[in-house]
Design a protein around this motif. Structure first.
Motif, mmCIF file in Angstrom:
data_model
loop_
_atom_site.group_PDB
_atom_site.id
_atom_site.type_symbol
_atom_site.label_atom_id
_atom_site.label_comp_id
_atom_site.label_asym_id
_atom_site.label_seq_id
_atom_site.Cartn_x
_atom_site.Cartn_y
_atom_site.Cartn_z
ATOM 1 N N UNK A 91 0.824 -1.209 0.000
ATOM 2 C CA UNK A 91 0.000 0.000 0.000
ATOM 3 C C UNK A 91 0.857 1.258 0.000
ATOM 4 N N UNK A 92 1.941 1.238 0.753
ATOM 5 C CA UNK A 92 2.853 2.389 0.779
ATOM 6 C C UNK A 92 3.473 2.593 -0.607
ATOM 7 N N UNK A 93 3.664 1.478 -1.351
ATOM 8 C CA UNK A 93 4.210 1.555 -2.715
ATOM 9 C C UNK A 93 3.113 1.830 -3.744
ATOM 10 N N UNK A 94 1.923 2.248 -3.284
ATOM 11 C CA UNK A 94 0.800 2.657 -4.135
ATOM 12 C C UNK A 94 0.121 1.490 -4.848
ATOM 13 N N UNK A 95 -0.036 0.373 -4.159
ATOM 14 C CA UNK A 95 -0.754 -0.775 -4.735
ATOM 15 C C UNK A 95 -2.209 -0.400 -4.980
ATOM 16 N N UNK A 99 -5.315 -4.917 -7.322
ATOM 17 C CA UNK A 99 -4.180 -5.767 -6.954
ATOM 18 C C UNK A 99 -4.380 -6.374 -5.562
ATOM 19 N N UNK A 100 -4.789 -5.539 -4.609
ATOM 20 C CA UNK A 100 -4.990 -6.010 -3.231
ATOM 21 C C UNK A 100 -6.157 -6.993 -3.150
ATOM 22 N N UNK A 101 -7.179 -6.765 -3.981
ATOM 23 C CA UNK A 101 -8.307 -7.708 -4.017
ATOM 24 C C UNK A 101 -7.858 -9.049 -4.561
ATOM 25 N N UNK A 109 -13.666 -1.316 1.247
ATOM 26 C CA UNK A 109 -13.756 -0.623 2.542
ATOM 27 C C UNK A 109 -12.470 -0.811 3.345
ATOM 28 N N UNK A 110 -11.974 -2.056 3.356
ATOM 29 C CA UNK A 110 -10.738 -2.359 4.076
ATOM 30 C C UNK A 110 -9.550 -1.614 3.436
ATOM 31 N N UNK A 111 -9.537 -1.565 2.111
ATOM 32 C CA UNK A 111 -8.482 -0.876 1.374
ATOM 33 C C UNK A 111 -8.455 0.612 1.756
ATOM 34 N N UNK A 112 -9.619 1.232 1.752
ATOM 35 C CA UNK A 112 -9.719 2.651 2.104
ATOM 36 C C UNK A 112 -9.295 2.877 3.556
ATOM 37 N N UNK A 113 -9.730 1.978 4.439
ATOM 38 C CA UNK A 113 -9.367 2.104 5.863
ATOM 39 C C UNK A 113 -7.859 2.020 6.043
ATOM 40 N N UNK A 114 -7.205 1.062 5.369
ATOM 41 C CA UNK A 114 -5.753 0.907 5.465
ATOM 42 C C UNK A 114 -5.048 2.156 4.949
ATOM 43 N N UNK A 168 9.334 1.819 -10.090
ATOM 44 C CA UNK A 168 8.027 2.167 -10.675
ATOM 45 C C UNK A 168 6.936 1.916 -9.641
ATOM 46 N N UNK A 169 6.028 2.883 -9.477
ATOM 47 C CA UNK A 169 4.917 2.735 -8.539
ATOM 48 C C UNK A 169 4.046 1.545 -8.900
ATOM 49 N N UNK A 170 3.471 0.916 -7.887
ATOM 50 C CA UNK A 170 2.718 -0.314 -8.124
ATOM 51 C C UNK A 170 1.460 -0.107 -8.960
ATOM 52 N N UNK A 171 0.859 1.081 -8.922
ATOM 53 C CA UNK A 171 -0.335 1.298 -9.768
ATOM 54 C C UNK A 171 0.029 1.169 -11.236
ATOM 55 N N UNK A 172 1.113 1.834 -11.645
ATOM 56 C CA UNK A 172 1.564 1.765 -13.036
ATOM 57 C C UNK A 172 2.083 0.378 -13.369
ATOM 58 N N UNK A 173 2.851 -0.174 -12.438
ATOM 59 C CA UNK A 173 3.450 -1.497 -12.641
ATOM 60 C C UNK A 173 2.367 -2.563 -12.830
ATOM 61 N N UNK A 174 1.391 -2.561 -11.938
ATOM 62 C CA UNK A 174 0.306 -3.543 -11.984
ATOM 63 C C UNK A 174 -0.488 -3.424 -13.287
#
Length: 197
Positions: A91-95, A99-101, A109-114, A168-174
């Motif tokens: 998450x800190x690396x912008x996942x 990807x987390x799902x 909801x859990x993603x937003x909370x984290x 590379x940030x995980x959003x772009x990488x993923x």
């Protein structure tokens, strides 16, 4: 009134026994050696009795460690802790949420909370397009990871390694790796030609 460690233990076990009794968990009560007389006494206990037990300096319990349960339980807790640490790092690396799902079954909801808990800025919009140099760097790093996996799927740790290796940030990488996966394996040049670049 301060309680003793013996009182804390006794109170915790009595509360557990009272809950077992309320839920009809006879098996747990028998395992703790509660017989009919003790169960009758438990039904008469109230919150005041538990409060008064705080003054006790002794306990009425015979405690033993079940190693067959203890070590698997500890291993499970270690695994959970490692998984949570990995999720935080991702998450800190912008996942992204997708990807987390997919990797952990994390709900939105859990993603937003984290993300709030980690005080991360909200991720809005599409990830930025990578430069040609970054795309090639990611391609070769991704291919090396796939070879190590013997054609299997990449793990969350693999994606984090790709992030650290390429910067590379995980959003772009993923997004790019998912695109490559859906198109099938080919070089970045082939992908560009296929996309009409």
């Amino acid at each position: 009134m301060s309680s003793s460690k013996e009182a804390d233990l006794t109170t915790a076990v009595l509360m557990y026994a009272m809950r077992c009794l309320a839920e009809g968990d006879q098996q747990a009560l028998r395992a703790m050696n509660f017989g009919p007389k003790e169960l009758d006494a438990l039904t008469e206990m109230n919150l005041g009795d538990l409060y008064r037990a705080d003054a006790l300096r002794v306990h009425c319990l015979h405690i033993g460690l079940n190693r067959e349960v203890f070590w698997p339980m500890l291993e499970h807790l270690r695994h959970q802790r490692a998984s949570e640490e990995l999720q935080r790092s991702l998450l800190v690396a912008d996942a992204p949420l997708e990807m987390m799902q997919q990797l952990f079954g994390v709900s939105s909801r859990e993603y937003t909370r984290w993300r709030r808990l980690l005080t991360l800025a909200p991720s809005v919009g599409r990830p930025p397009e990578l430069s040609e140099a970054d795309t090639h760097a990611l391609w070769y790093a991704w291919q090396a990871q796939l070879q190590q996996q013997d054609g299997g799927s990449l793990t969350a740790t693999d994606f984090l390694s790709l992030h650290h290796e390429t910067g590379i940030g995980l959003r772009s990488l993923w997004a790019l790796v998912q695109r490559w996966d859906s198109y099938g394996v080919g070089s970045p040049g082939e992908q560009a030609a296929r996309n009409g670049r």
